[in-house]
Design an enzyme around this catalytic site. Sequence first.
Site, PDB file in Angstrom:
ATOM      1  CG  ASP A  59      -1.540   1.170   1.638  1.00 23.62           C
ATOM      2  OD1 ASP A  59      -2.265   1.689   0.782  1.00 23.62           O
ATOM      3  OD2 ASP A  59      -1.358   1.664   2.779  1.00 23.62           O
TER       4      ASP A  59
ATOM      5  CG  ASP B 258      -1.152   7.959   0.948  1.00 23.10           C
ATOM      6  OD1 ASP B 258      -0.533   9.005   1.134  1.00 23.10           O
ATOM      7  OD2 ASP B 258      -1.652   7.641  -0.151  1.00 23.10           O
TER       8      ASP B 258
ATOM      9  CG  ASP C 169      -1.983   2.681   6.459  1.00 24.98           C
ATOM     10  OD1 ASP C 169      -2.163   2.433   5.257  1.00 24.98           O
ATOM     11  OD2 ASP C 169      -2.266   3.784   6.966  1.00 24.98           O
TER      12      ASP C 169
HETATM   13  O1  LIG Z   1      -4.444   3.134  -0.344  1.00 28.34           O
HETATM   14  P1  LIG Z   1      -3.515   4.221   0.071  1.00 28.34           P
HETATM   15  O2  LIG Z   1      -2.306   4.335  -0.799  1.00 28.34           O
HETATM   16  O3  LIG Z   1      -3.152   4.131   1.533  1.00 28.34           O
HETATM   17  O4  LIG Z   1      -4.362   5.569  -0.112  1.00 28.34           O
HETATM   18  C1  LIG Z   1      -5.444   5.864   0.763  1.00 28.34           C
HETATM   19  C2  LIG Z   1      -5.664   7.358   0.792  1.00 28.34           C
HETATM   20  O5  LIG Z   1      -4.397   7.918   1.132  1.00 28.34           O
HETATM   21  C3  LIG Z   1      -4.252   9.323   1.094  1.00 28.34           C
HETATM   22  O6  LIG Z   1      -4.869   9.882   2.246  1.00 28.34           O
HETATM   23  C4  LIG Z   1      -4.230   9.522   3.454  1.00 28.34           C
HETATM   24  O7  LIG Z   1      -2.889  10.033   3.449  1.00 28.34           O
HETATM   25  C5  LIG Z   1      -2.789  11.473   3.409  1.00 28.34           C
HETATM   26  C6  LIG Z   1      -1.328  11.838   3.302  1.00 28.34           C
HETATM   27  O8  LIG Z   1      -0.571  11.318   4.337  1.00 28.34           O
HETATM   28  C7  LIG Z   1      -3.465  12.047   4.662  1.00 28.34           C
HETATM   29  O9  LIG Z   1      -3.423  13.465   4.628  1.00 28.34           O
HETATM   30  C8  LIG Z   1      -4.917  11.582   4.712  1.00 28.34           C
HETATM   31  O10 LIG Z   1      -5.535  12.029   5.917  1.00 28.34           O
HETATM   32  C9  LIG Z   1      -5.003  10.064   4.642  1.00 28.34           C
HETATM   33  O11 LIG Z   1      -6.362   9.626   4.559  1.00 28.34           O
HETATM   34  C10 LIG Z   1      -4.791   9.904  -0.190  1.00 28.34           C
HETATM   35  O12 LIG Z   1      -4.744  11.309  -0.132  1.00 28.34           O
HETATM   36  C11 LIG Z   1      -6.185   9.393  -0.504  1.00 28.34           C
HETATM   37  O13 LIG Z   1      -6.587   9.882  -1.767  1.00 28.34           O
HETATM   38  C12 LIG Z   1      -6.123   7.862  -0.554  1.00 28.34           C
HETATM   39  O14 LIG Z   1      -7.393   7.355  -0.876  1.00 28.34           O
END
Ligand SMILES: O=P(O)(O)OC[C@H]1O[C@H](O[C@H]2O[C@H](CO)[C@@H](O)[C@H](O)[C@H]2O)[C@H](O)[C@@H](O)[C@@H]1O
Length: 359
Positions: free
Chosen positions: A112, A114, A300
């Site tokens: 994954d 983020d 995560d």
């Molecule tokens: O599947 P992932 O790669 O984990 O993506 C899931 C979402 O991640 C991002 O948002 C998350 O991370 C951001 C940066 O650290 C944070 O600001 C936010 O609060 C988190 O939810 C991304 O911006 C989303 O579009 C993804 O869906």
Amino acid sequence: MVKQNLLISDGKLGGGLAISLEILGEDTCLEISSSSSRRKLMKSESQPGGKVATFLASMRDSSPTRFRDTTDRFGTDERISWVVRHPSALALGMFDQIVHASRGKQIVMFLDYDGTLSPIVEDPDRAFMSDEMREAVKDTAKYFPTAIVSGRCRDKVYSFVRVAGLIYAGSHGMDIKFRNKKSRGEAVSFQPASEYLPMIDEVYQILLEMMESIPGAKVETNKYCLAVHFRCVDENKWSVLAEQVRSVLKGYPKLKLTHGRKVIEIRPAIEWDKGKAVEFLLKSLGYANSDDVLPVYIGDDQTDEDAFKMLRDRGQGVGIIVSRVPKETDASYSLQDPSEVMHFLRRLVEWKQYSNLTY
Ligand SMILES: O=P(O)(O)OC[C@H]1O[C@H](O[C@H]2O[C@H](CO)[C@@H](O)[C@H](O)[C@H]2O)[C@H](O)[C@@H](O)[C@@H]1O
């Protein structure tokens, strides 16, 4: 932050397991979806206005705020019991257990983005991955087929990772496109939600305008899905934000809402998720119903649970959750944060280099 080292003796683990358990201080985000909170959710759903309450409760559940003293809420026993059930993939004996399970099999790595490869930050556009992590991912891909499975749009996650030769699955697996090294570079492309693109664009425009009235809210397009971020929104405004998003979705019954870390996600109501995407990728790589593979998935977030569950149901593979705190999960092992993910990847590469020399 107090760090305790405990030695737990458990017959099933074959002796003593050294666990480094952090008793976290006031700067800790709690992320737990306990069965009692689930029961509360079910109860609220049956009350008048219950659906809104349910939605808000699950928003809070997946996006907890900070507590001054986490030990008030989760006893040390509960933490220890969680770590025993989901031991660190780096802990004594656990790493060996994982590589032992891969004997005679091809490890395929699913990562994954983020919160796994990059730390969670306030601005989603600045969730950069470190150069050290990039090197670790690049080295991993030299030895194991490696896929990035992200909620982000595919181009965006590529712009963050910038490692060629990986498989990139964006929009929670709804956008897959890569050259398959296993079959002479054949192009693989799969977008099960392409008919939803005009609808998603329409909703994006509506939400962009609507969220202007909520300070701190941010709408992100991930091509086949959307993300409404509330990390920087005052908690008193969360219910207003949730209500507005829900009101828009009432006009779009073919879309559904899910939750992530301080984010509401809007996606096509199709039977497709990260678990299905991992299955699709394994099949594309020639490992459908195969015993010759050990998929390893590291993630995560709530959406990664679909992949953990798929591996568990398949009875094959290793799910590793990235979390500092107890969390209900179908993953078998845990790592605390992206820096531990990096150590795990490096260790896997070193083990592979060493075993290539010795076998
Ligand atoms: O599947 P992932 O790669 O984990 O993506 C899931 C979402 O991640 C991002 O948002 C998350 O991370 C951001 C940066 O650290 C944070 O600001 C936010 O609060 C988190 O939810 C991304 O911006 C989303 O579009 C993804 O869906």
